[in-house]
Structures are given as structure tokens and as C-alpha cells.
Scaffold this motif. Structure first.
Motif, short mmCIF file in Angstrom:
data_model
loop_
_atom_site.label_atom_id
_atom_site.label_comp_id
_atom_site.label_asym_id
_atom_site.label_seq_id
_atom_site.Cartn_x
_atom_site.Cartn_y
_atom_site.Cartn_z
N CYS A 1 0.83 -1.13 0.20
CA CYS A 1 -0.08 0.06 -0.06
C CYS A 1 1.08 1.19 -0.07
N ILE A 2 0.31 2.30 -0.55
CA ILE A 2 0.95 3.48 -0.62
C ILE A 2 0.41 4.57 -0.26
N GLY A 3 0.88 5.45 0.79
CA GLY A 3 0.35 6.62 1.21
C GLY A 3 1.07 7.82 0.69
N ALA B 1 -8.63 0.85 4.23
CA ALA B 1 -9.82 0.75 3.38
C ALA B 1 -9.64 -0.48 2.66
N GLU B 2 -8.52 -1.21 2.52
CA GLU B 2 -8.59 -2.20 1.78
C GLU B 2 -8.99 -3.47 2.74
N ALA C 1 -13.65 3.26 -0.07
CA ALA C 1 -13.24 2.19 -0.89
C ALA C 1 -12.16 2.91 -1.67
N ARG C 2 -12.37 4.14 -2.42
CA ARG C 2 -11.64 4.58 -3.38
C ARG C 2 -10.06 5.05 -2.75
N LEU C 3 -10.05 5.08 -1.58
CA LEU C 3 -8.43 5.21 -1.01
C LEU C 3 -7.84 4.34 -0.72
N ALA C 4 -8.51 2.82 -1.11
CA ALA C 4 -7.74 1.69 -0.81
C ALA C 4 -6.37 1.48 -1.82
#
Ligand SMILES: [Mg+2]
Length: 468
Positions: free
Chosen positions: A152-154, A172-173, A181-184
Motif C-alpha cells: 500500500c502507498i500513502g 480501506a482495503e 473504498a476509493r482510497l484503498a
């Protein structure tokens, strides 16, 4: 930056503090490494056990769902093998270290600077990188396709916000409904409006903020600070007065003011790293030896200060990715420590063994580092053997003599400065390296590792076998 031009609401923050950082983090990293080579483990509850098969140090999502806690002793969860199909594997640090190296190489292409923060996490400096979200998605897909590892990348204006964005991307995932969910998978806070960011911070418990440990979280909660947003809105001066400058820095970082550059991160709890870019390129093995001895001694001190022992150690050396005129070389190696150790002599000896294997002449090395892994609590001080005379062979691991030596080393250095007393191999002072430190005798690395998977990527005799 085009990303900010596309989202004008974020512009005031961006104009004031033009920094941008990404945090790339492997999901359930050890468990994911095992699954790359053993696909039948996908979808099954899986734990990785610490050296000597003591307790769970990594868990797949399915294992977490069974209620297995981080650090759960093996004998307590063993019954789940029969009851729930739990699979337990011995830690395979040779595999994880090698996969980590590959992950870091692919992740480095995301931006213009990289800080390897732990075995499965790195910060990337995104300053001046156009279209960060699209690049992050591409990087994530590459790591998945080329290595088989989920990440995951923030992305945020500061490292603290990048960490928080990574937490959002992961949650979110994993936990639908926790965040949109779109931020997963990839969450870029720079693309959101200030109102949207506030909303996310308000949904995030204060304990999830990078740098807020359980103790501070409890104190903050007692003061009515439950969420990251409430923490961000505290008066920095008050935070400094009541808590510390470290927490004040966190508050400012949450507000978008970058206070922590690459390479200045506080140490993560489960790994201790000491890495450094060199002032000028280094070509000689001897110089690398001195550097690594020095880094390893510092890491060993931190290890003792937090009362831990390391079960494995990672060493890396690399040339500069920013000097295209230099031939590129970057390698890392993980060696197990059995039994786990906090002894500088032992740790430095092991690090130098790794270096010996990694070093190739003819390259201009720009950076090297040591990471202490698989940290575990040291036995209580009550076992100290202060007065007893040393017996033959009594200078081994955990013996009174080794512990007294380390106590003396730390005490002298605390009084006279960090490098007053050091191993000969860390150089300086004109004396040649102590033979015992510079060329450590081969040690038998026997460990109880009955469930270890093959070292697929680093041993010819353990290569992955494909059956026809
Ligand atoms: Mg991770």
C-alpha cells in the motif's frame, strides 16, 4: 505540481509547504514473501514464527481474523493447526531480506530520494514528481507483478501524513467501511480538499498517528484527544510544554508542515536501523568496514537501551542511484543470530561477515547500513553475574562477562562520548583493526527452525522447483 493543479482546493497547503512524501509498505510482508513461492498458502491463516520458533512475528489477514495477536507464543496457538488449518512457518530472514532488497529497488523509481525505514517500508521524496498518484499506482502494480508482493502507498505533505495516508490505504482495503473504498491501496492526501483531509483525520484514532506510542495515546485520550484531527488542532506550544518537542513536531507535521526530512525518522519499534549516505563515494573494503562497525555499534547501543536482543541482522551497501556515470551495485544480506544477541562484538562481527560477502571491488559506494531485526526482550537484569569470576568458556552469549563488558562499554561512552570506547574494527585512532573483530571466525548458525521454507532466492541448492 500537476497533482495540485488538478485539485485547487489543496493549493494553499501546497503553496505554503511544497513537500511531498510517499510511504511504500509491504502488506503482511513476511507472510506475503512466503506466499510468493507457496501459492497454496494464499487464503489460509498463516503465521511466521520468530527465531527458534518461539512466537508469531507476522500474521496473514486470515490469521489475524482468528484472533492471533502479534507476539502470541506458539504453544498458545498451536491447537489452531488442527482446528482452523493454521500454517506456521519458521522465520526465513534470508528470503525476506532478499525480497526486501528487490522491493526497495522497484519502489525507489517512484521518486527522487529514498529512505529505507524498515525491512518492508520506505519513504520516497516526491518533491517535483508530477502525477504522484498515477506513478504510485504504477509502482504498486510493478511490485505486485514483478515480485508478487502486495503493498500500500500513502502520500502526504509530510512523512507523518504519508504514514497516515498509508494507514488509510491499508485499512480501506482490509476493513471495508473504515475509510472510503476509493482510497484503498493508494491514498494521496494531497489530492483531497482540506475538508476531506479533516474528515479522514477525524476518523483516525490518535493512537494510529506515527510517533504517538501507547503511553502518549493514553495520556492524550485522558485529555480528551481521541482523534488525529484533535491532535492536529492542539496548540503546538502547549504540546511541547506538556509532552515533548517530539510530539510537538508530530502536531506540526499533521498540519502539513514538514519537520522530519528523509533519514531523520524516529526508529520503528521492531527494527533498529543505522544507515548513512557517505560524504563522498567509498571504494575500499576497509573504509566500508569502519563505517559498518560504527553503524552497528550505534545500533547495538540503541538495542541495549530499549532492553532488546536481535535475532537477525541485515547489512546493505549500494552505489548512488543519482550518479548515472557510476556503475550501479546494491546488495543486502540478512544473517541470523542464534541465540539472539545484544553484544556489540558479536553484532559487529556478524555485520562484517555479511559485508565480506556483499563487497565487490571497483564500485563507488554511496551508502551503507545495518538493521537489527527480529527484536525480542532481553532476559531480566536479575540474571546479571556481577561478582562471579569468569570460568573457562564463560565469555559466550548472555554470560556475565559479555554483559559486564557491554555495561562497561555503555557506561564509558555515556560519560566520555559515544565513540570514546569502540571496537578496533570501527577504525580511527591509528590502531589496526582487532583481528578478532575484523575477521570474525565462522560461526555455526544453528537454530531451531523446523518449519523454515527454502531460501528460494539466495541459495542454489534451495531453488524453487517446478514440477512438470
Ligand atoms: Mg508492512
Amino acid at each position: 505540481m500537476p497533482t495540485q493543479a488538478a485539485a485547487p482546493v489543496a493549493a494553499p497547503l501546497a503553496r505554503q509547504h511544497p513537500g511531498a512524501f510517499a510511504l511504500v509498505d509491504g502488506n503482511n510482508f513476511y507472510a506475503s514473501c512466503e506466499r510468493v513461492f507457496e501459492p497454496r498458502l494464499i487464503g489460509r491463516p498463516l503465521v511466521v514464527l520468530s527465531n527458534n520458533d518461539g512466537c508469531a512475528i507476522a500474521r496473514s489477514e486470515e490469521a489475524k481474523a482468528l484472533g492471533i495477536a502479534m507476539g502470541a507464543p506458539w504453544f498458545r496457538i498451536r491447537h489452531l493447526e488442527q482446528q482452523a488449518g493454521l500454517v506456521a512457518l519458521s522465520a526465513n530472514f534470508a528470503l525476506y531480506g532478499d525480497m526486501s532488497q528487490r522491493l526497495m529497488e522497484v519502489a525507489a523509481a517512484l521518486g527522487c530520494g529514498q529512505e529505507i525505514y524498515s525491512i518492508d517500508e520506505c519513504f520516497i521524496d516526491l518533491a517535483g514528481v508530477p502525477d504522484a498518484s498515477a506513478r504510485a499506482r504504477q509502482t504498486r502494480e510493478r511490485i505486485q507483478r514483478w515480485l508478487g508482493l502486495p503493498t500500500c502507498i500513502g502520500i502526504g505533505a509530510t512523512k507523518t501524513l504519508a504514514k497516515l495516508a498509508n494507514h488509510i490505504a491499508k485499512s480501506a482495503e482490509r476493513k471495508p467501511g473504515s475509510y472510503p473504498a476509493r482510497l484503498a491501496q493508494v491514498c494521496n492526501l494531497l489530492e483531497l480538499s482540506a475538508r476531506q483531509r479533516d474528515w479522514l483525520l477525524q476518523r483516525t484514532p490518535v493512537a494510529e498517528v506515527w510517533g504517538v506510542g501507547p503511553r502518549w495515546a493514553a495520556q492524550l485520550q485522558a485529555h480528551g484527544v481521541q482523534t488525529a484531527l484533535q491532535l492536529q488542532r492542539l496548540d503546538p506550544a502547549l504540546v511541547r510544554q506538556r509532552w515533548s518537542v517530539v510530539l510537538e513536531r508530530t502536531v506540526r507535521e499533521l498540519g502539513g508542515l514538514a519537520c522530519i526530512g528523509l533519514e531523520q525518522a524516529p526508529a520503528p519499534k521492531q527494527q533498529i536501523a543505522c544507515t548513512r549516505s557517505f560524504g563522498q563515494p567509498v571504494t575500499e573494503l576497509d573504509d566500508l568496514r569502519q563505517a559498518l562497525s560504527h553503524f552497528c555499534s550505534r545500533a547495538a547501543l540503541k538495542l541495549r537501551q530499549q532492553g532488546s536482543r536481535a535475532g537477525a541482522l541485515l547489512v546493505f551497501i549500494r552505489t548512488s542511484p543519482f550518479r548515472p556515470q557510476d556503475a550501479p551495485y546494491a546488495r543486502s544480506l540478512v544473517l541470523p543470530l542464534s541465540p539472539p544477541s545484544d553484544d556489540t562484538v558479536r553484532l559487529v562481527g556478524t555485520a562484517l561477515q555479511a559485508l565480506q560477502a556483499l563487497y565487490r571491488p571497483g564500485y563507488r559506494y554511496a551508502k551503507a547500513g545495518v538493521m537489527l531485526l527480529d527484536l525480542q526482550a532481553a532476559p531480566p537484569q536479575a540474571t546479571l553475574d556481577w561478582g562471579a569470576p569468569d570460568e573457562d568458556g564463560g565469555d559466550g552469549e548472555g554470560s556475565g562477562r559479555s554483559q559486564r563488558l557491554m555495561q562497561a562499554l555503555d557506561a564509558v561512552n555515556a560519560r566520555l562520548g559515544a565513540q570514546a570506547l569502540r571496537l578496533g574494527s570501527s577504525g580511527g585512532g591509528g590502531s589496526p583493526p582487532a583481528p578478532g573483530c575484523a575477521e570474525p571466525a565462522a560461526r555455526p548458525w544453528q537454530m531451531r527452525q523446523q518449519r523454515r521454507s527454502p531460501r528460494y532466492t539466495t541459495r542454489w541448492d534451495e531453488l524453487w522447483q517446478v514440477r512438470a
